[in-house]
Design a protein around this motif. Structure first.
Motif, PDB file in Angstrom:
ATOM      1  N   SER A  16       0.844  -1.192   0.000  1.00  0.00           N
ATOM      2  CA  SER A  16       0.000   0.000   0.000  1.00  0.00           C
ATOM      3  C   SER A  16       0.876   1.238   0.000  1.00  0.00           C
ATOM      4  CB  SER A  16      -0.894   0.026   1.248  1.00  0.00           C
ATOM      5  OG  SER A  16      -1.782  -1.060   1.260  1.00  0.00           O
ATOM      6  N   TRP A  17       0.344   2.295  -0.554  1.00  0.00           N
ATOM      7  CA  TRP A  17       1.053   3.576  -0.588  1.00  0.00           C
ATOM      8  C   TRP A  17       0.221   4.637   0.135  1.00  0.00           C
ATOM      9  CZ3 TRP A  17       5.896   4.497  -2.655  1.00  0.00           C
ATOM     10  CH2 TRP A  17       6.452   3.470  -3.436  1.00  0.00           C
ATOM     11  N   TYR A  18       0.924   5.486   0.880  1.00  0.00           N
ATOM     12  CA  TYR A  18       0.282   6.568   1.617  1.00  0.00           C
ATOM     13  C   TYR A  18       1.055   7.862   1.387  1.00  0.00           C
ATOM     14  CZ  TYR A  18      -2.223   2.988   4.254  1.00  0.00           C
ATOM     15  OH  TYR A  18      -3.024   1.935   4.621  1.00  0.00           O
ATOM     16  N   GLN A  19       0.313   8.956   1.432  1.00  0.00           N
ATOM     17  CA  GLN A  19       0.931  10.285   1.382  1.00  0.00           C
ATOM     18  C   GLN A  19       0.776  10.927   2.754  1.00  0.00           C
ATOM     19  OE1 GLN A  19      -1.162  13.831  -0.162  1.00  0.00           O
ATOM     20  NE2 GLN A  19       0.391  13.935  -1.763  1.00  0.00           N
ATOM     21  N   GLN A  20       1.863  11.440   3.297  1.00  0.00           N
ATOM     22  CA  GLN A  20       1.784  12.134   4.580  1.00  0.00           C
ATOM     23  C   GLN A  20       2.172  13.583   4.400  1.00  0.00           C
ATOM     24  OE1 GLN A  20       4.391  10.844   7.743  1.00  0.00           O
ATOM     25  NE2 GLN A  20       3.186  11.914   9.287  1.00  0.00           N
ATOM     26  N   THR A  21       1.262  14.484   4.767  1.00  0.00           N
ATOM     27  CA  THR A  21       1.529  15.919   4.761  1.00  0.00           C
ATOM     28  C   THR A  21       1.146  16.473   6.118  1.00  0.00           C
ATOM     29  OG1 THR A  21      -0.680  16.381   3.893  1.00  0.00           O
ATOM     30  CG2 THR A  21       1.103  16.154   2.282  1.00  0.00           C
ATOM     31  N   PRO A  22       1.737  17.604   6.519  1.00  0.00           N
ATOM     32  CA  PRO A  22       1.418  18.161   7.836  1.00  0.00           C
ATOM     33  C   PRO A  22      -0.066  18.493   7.976  1.00  0.00           C
ATOM     34  CG  PRO A  22       3.404  19.158   6.956  1.00  0.00           C
ATOM     35  CD  PRO A  22       2.820  18.330   5.856  1.00  0.00           C
ATOM     36  N   GLY A  23      -0.675  18.972   6.920  1.00  0.00           N
ATOM     37  CA  GLY A  23      -2.070  19.390   7.025  1.00  0.00           C
ATOM     38  C   GLY A  23      -3.076  18.256   6.958  1.00  0.00           C
ATOM     39  N   GLN A  24      -2.783  17.236   6.192  1.00  0.00           N
ATOM     40  CA  GLN A  24      -3.751  16.159   5.948  1.00  0.00           C
ATOM     41  C   GLN A  24      -3.412  14.860   6.655  1.00  0.00           C
ATOM     42  OE1 GLN A  24      -6.640  16.594   4.343  1.00  0.00           O
ATOM     43  NE2 GLN A  24      -6.054  18.744   4.142  1.00  0.00           N
ATOM     44  N   GLY A  25      -2.253  14.768   7.253  1.00  0.00           N
ATOM     45  CA  GLY A  25      -1.890  13.513   7.898  1.00  0.00           C
ATOM     46  C   GLY A  25      -1.590  12.439   6.870  1.00  0.00           C
TER      47      GLY A  25
ATOM     48  N   PHE B 131      -3.220   3.926  -2.724  1.00  0.00           N
ATOM     49  CA  PHE B 131      -3.710   2.693  -3.340  1.00  0.00           C
ATOM     50  C   PHE B 131      -2.999   1.488  -2.753  1.00  0.00           C
ATOM     51  CE2 PHE B 131      -1.565   5.318  -6.717  1.00  0.00           C
ATOM     52  CZ  PHE B 131      -0.268   4.946  -6.434  1.00  0.00           C
ATOM     53  N   GLU B 132      -3.592   0.325  -3.044  1.00  0.00           N
ATOM     54  CA  GLU B 132      -3.024  -0.935  -2.579  1.00  0.00           C
ATOM     55  C   GLU B 132      -2.939  -1.904  -3.749  1.00  0.00           C
ATOM     56  OE1 GLU B 132      -5.530  -3.670  -0.851  1.00  0.00           O
ATOM     57  OE2 GLU B 132      -3.930  -5.022  -0.227  1.00  0.00           O
ATOM     58  N   TYR B 133      -1.834  -2.622  -3.810  1.00  0.00           N
ATOM     59  CA  TYR B 133      -1.641  -3.641  -4.828  1.00  0.00           C
ATOM     60  C   TYR B 133      -1.473  -5.001  -4.177  1.00  0.00           C
ATOM     61  CZ  TYR B 133      -1.259  -0.164  -8.450  1.00  0.00           C
ATOM     62  OH  TYR B 133      -1.542   0.853  -9.317  1.00  0.00           O
ATOM     63  N   PHE B 134      -2.043  -5.979  -4.819  1.00  0.00           N
ATOM     64  CA  PHE B 134      -1.938  -7.357  -4.343  1.00  0.00           C
ATOM     65  C   PHE B 134      -1.826  -8.249  -5.562  1.00  0.00           C
ATOM     66  CE2 PHE B 134      -2.345 -10.844  -1.523  1.00  0.00           C
ATOM     67  CZ  PHE B 134      -3.134 -11.797  -2.146  1.00  0.00           C
ATOM     68  N   SER B 135      -0.787  -9.057  -5.598  1.00  0.00           N
ATOM     69  CA  SER B 135      -0.557  -9.949  -6.735  1.00  0.00           C
ATOM     70  C   SER B 135      -0.663  -9.212  -8.065  1.00  0.00           C
ATOM     71  CB  SER B 135      -1.560 -11.118  -6.702  1.00  0.00           C
ATOM     72  OG  SER B 135      -1.290 -11.961  -5.605  1.00  0.00           O
ATOM     73  N   GLU B 136       0.035  -8.103  -8.132  1.00  0.00           N
ATOM     74  CA  GLU B 136       0.175  -7.301  -9.353  1.00  0.00           C
ATOM     75  C   GLU B 136      -1.096  -6.587  -9.788  1.00  0.00           C
ATOM     76  OE1 GLU B 136       2.770  -9.167 -12.451  1.00  0.00           O
ATOM     77  OE2 GLU B 136       2.627 -10.944 -11.164  1.00  0.00           O
ATOM     78  N   THR B 137      -2.135  -6.618  -8.963  1.00  0.00           N
ATOM     79  CA  THR B 137      -3.409  -5.973  -9.313  1.00  0.00           C
ATOM     80  C   THR B 137      -3.733  -4.902  -8.286  1.00  0.00           C
ATOM     81  OG1 THR B 137      -4.210  -8.012 -10.312  1.00  0.00           O
ATOM     82  CG2 THR B 137      -5.865  -6.355  -9.717  1.00  0.00           C
TER      83      THR B 137
ATOM     84  N   PRO C  87      -7.852  -9.132   4.614  1.00  0.00           N
ATOM     85  CA  PRO C  87      -7.794  -7.701   4.962  1.00  0.00           C
ATOM     86  C   PRO C  87      -6.394  -7.313   5.405  1.00  0.00           C
ATOM     87  CG  PRO C  87      -9.729  -8.724   5.908  1.00  0.00           C
ATOM     88  CD  PRO C  87      -8.914  -9.831   5.319  1.00  0.00           C
ATOM     89  N   SER C  88      -5.909  -6.253   4.842  1.00  0.00           N
ATOM     90  CA  SER C  88      -4.522  -5.838   5.118  1.00  0.00           C
ATOM     91  C   SER C  88      -4.508  -4.947   6.342  1.00  0.00           C
ATOM     92  CB  SER C  88      -3.941  -5.102   3.907  1.00  0.00           C
ATOM     93  OG  SER C  88      -3.989  -5.930   2.771  1.00  0.00           O
ATOM     94  N   TYR C  89      -4.734  -5.513   7.492  1.00  0.00           N
ATOM     95  CA  TYR C  89      -4.833  -4.697   8.687  1.00  0.00           C
ATOM     96  C   TYR C  89      -3.483  -4.232   9.197  1.00  0.00           C
ATOM     97  CZ  TYR C  89      -9.688  -6.295   9.043  1.00  0.00           C
ATOM     98  OH  TYR C  89     -11.000  -6.547   8.809  1.00  0.00           O
ATOM     99  N   GLU C  90      -2.636  -5.203   9.541  1.00  0.00           N
ATOM    100  CA  GLU C  90      -1.376  -4.834  10.178  1.00  0.00           C
ATOM    101  C   GLU C  90      -0.320  -4.652   9.106  1.00  0.00           C
ATOM    102  OE1 GLU C  90      -2.576  -7.464  14.053  1.00  0.00           O
ATOM    103  OE2 GLU C  90      -0.533  -7.622  13.289  1.00  0.00           O
ATOM    104  N   GLN C  91      -0.092  -3.424   8.783  1.00  0.00           N
ATOM    105  CA  GLN C  91       0.830  -3.094   7.731  1.00  0.00           C
ATOM    106  C   GLN C  91       2.162  -2.658   8.313  1.00  0.00           C
ATOM    107  OE1 GLN C  91      -0.998  -0.400   4.945  1.00  0.00           O
ATOM    108  NE2 GLN C  91      -2.892  -1.556   4.912  1.00  0.00           N
ATOM    109  N   TYR C  92       3.220  -3.000   7.611  1.00  0.00           N
ATOM    110  CA  TYR C  92       4.574  -2.674   8.039  1.00  0.00           C
ATOM    111  C   TYR C  92       5.115  -1.623   7.087  1.00  0.00           C
ATOM    112  CZ  TYR C  92       4.008  -6.938  10.726  1.00  0.00           C
ATOM    113  OH  TYR C  92       3.543  -7.879  11.597  1.00  0.00           O
TER     114      TYR C  92
END
Lengths: 114, 114
Positions: A33-42, A47-53, A99-104
């Motif tokens: 999974s990818w996340y964007q972190q900014t001071p204003g928006q946290g 998006f999330e990818y699993f098995s190339e999809t 479900p991708s709960y515990e992400q590293y």
């Protein structure tokens, strides 16, 4: 096991350019999974990818795209960069299959757009 | 619209005392909640989680409490130690990972004073 790695760690780009960020998940993890972190928006989900999809997608414009390779490594691309894209981009992996709960998380790529 | 809210941007606690970090959510579809800890220049690290079928989960010095009727959860750290100084993020997920991945709050900066 080695943790999640992201390259590069720091990047400076000019408005209008495009950029590609890379993420190598923990060995055996199939979800990235990818996340964007900014001071204003946290932390905001990109998006999330699993098995190339792409399995899930957040509320970001089409300029943000990604892909995943057969070895689970993932890349994220941002085209036509805007000043507001300056942020810390975090990649996270999980075993997937459910479900991708515990992400590293990786250490992130700090993108600065000038 | 912020679905996960951490209303205290920062919290200062004396070493040895209890730290209580709070989190509120609005989306009744959330059924799994997590706390992450983040040091500067590092990605978030998973700390503890709780399913909506429970009201308490404990792991060493860390306990998470969930009050579903109030849509409120809290993280208790007892006793607080200097190494606990970090930014703490509350995150939530709907079953199956949901279309939004993990939804994060904006974080609370915990400062443990000697």
């Amino acid at each position: 096991k080695a943790g999640v790695t992201q390259t590069p760690r720091y990047l400076i780009k000019t408005r209008g350019q495009q950029v590609t960020l890379s993420c190598s998940p923990i060995s055996g993890h199939r979800s990235v999974s990818w996340y964007q972190q900014t001071p204003g928006q946290g932390l905001q989900f990109l998006f999330e990818y699993f098995s190339e999809t792409q399995r899930n997608k957040g509320n970001f414009p089409g300029r943000f795209s990604g892909r995943q390779f057969s070895n689970s490594r993932s890349e994220m691309n941002v085209s036509t960069l805007e000043l507001g894209d300056s942020a810390l981009y975090l990649c996270a992996s999980s075993p997937g299959g459910g479900p991708s709960y515990e992400q590293y998380f990786g250490p992130g790529t700090r993108l600065t757009v000038t | 619209d912020q679905q996960v809210k951490q209303n205290s941007p920062s919290l200062s606690v004396q070493e040895g005392r209890i730290s209580i970090l709070n989190c509120d959510y609005t989306n009744s579809m959330f059924d799994y909640f997590l706390w992450y800890k983040k040091y500067p220049a590092e990605g978030p690290t998973f700390l503890i989680s709780i399913s909506s079928i429970k009201d308490k989960n404990e792991d060493g010095r860390f306990t998470v409490f969930l009050n579903k009727s109030a849509k409120h959860l809290s993280l208790h750290i007892v006793p607080s130690q200097p190494g606990d100084s970090a930014v703490y993020f509350c995150a939530a997920s709907a079953e199956g990972g949901g279309a939004d991945g993990l939804t994060f709050g904006k974080g609370t900066h915990l400062i443990i004073q000697p």
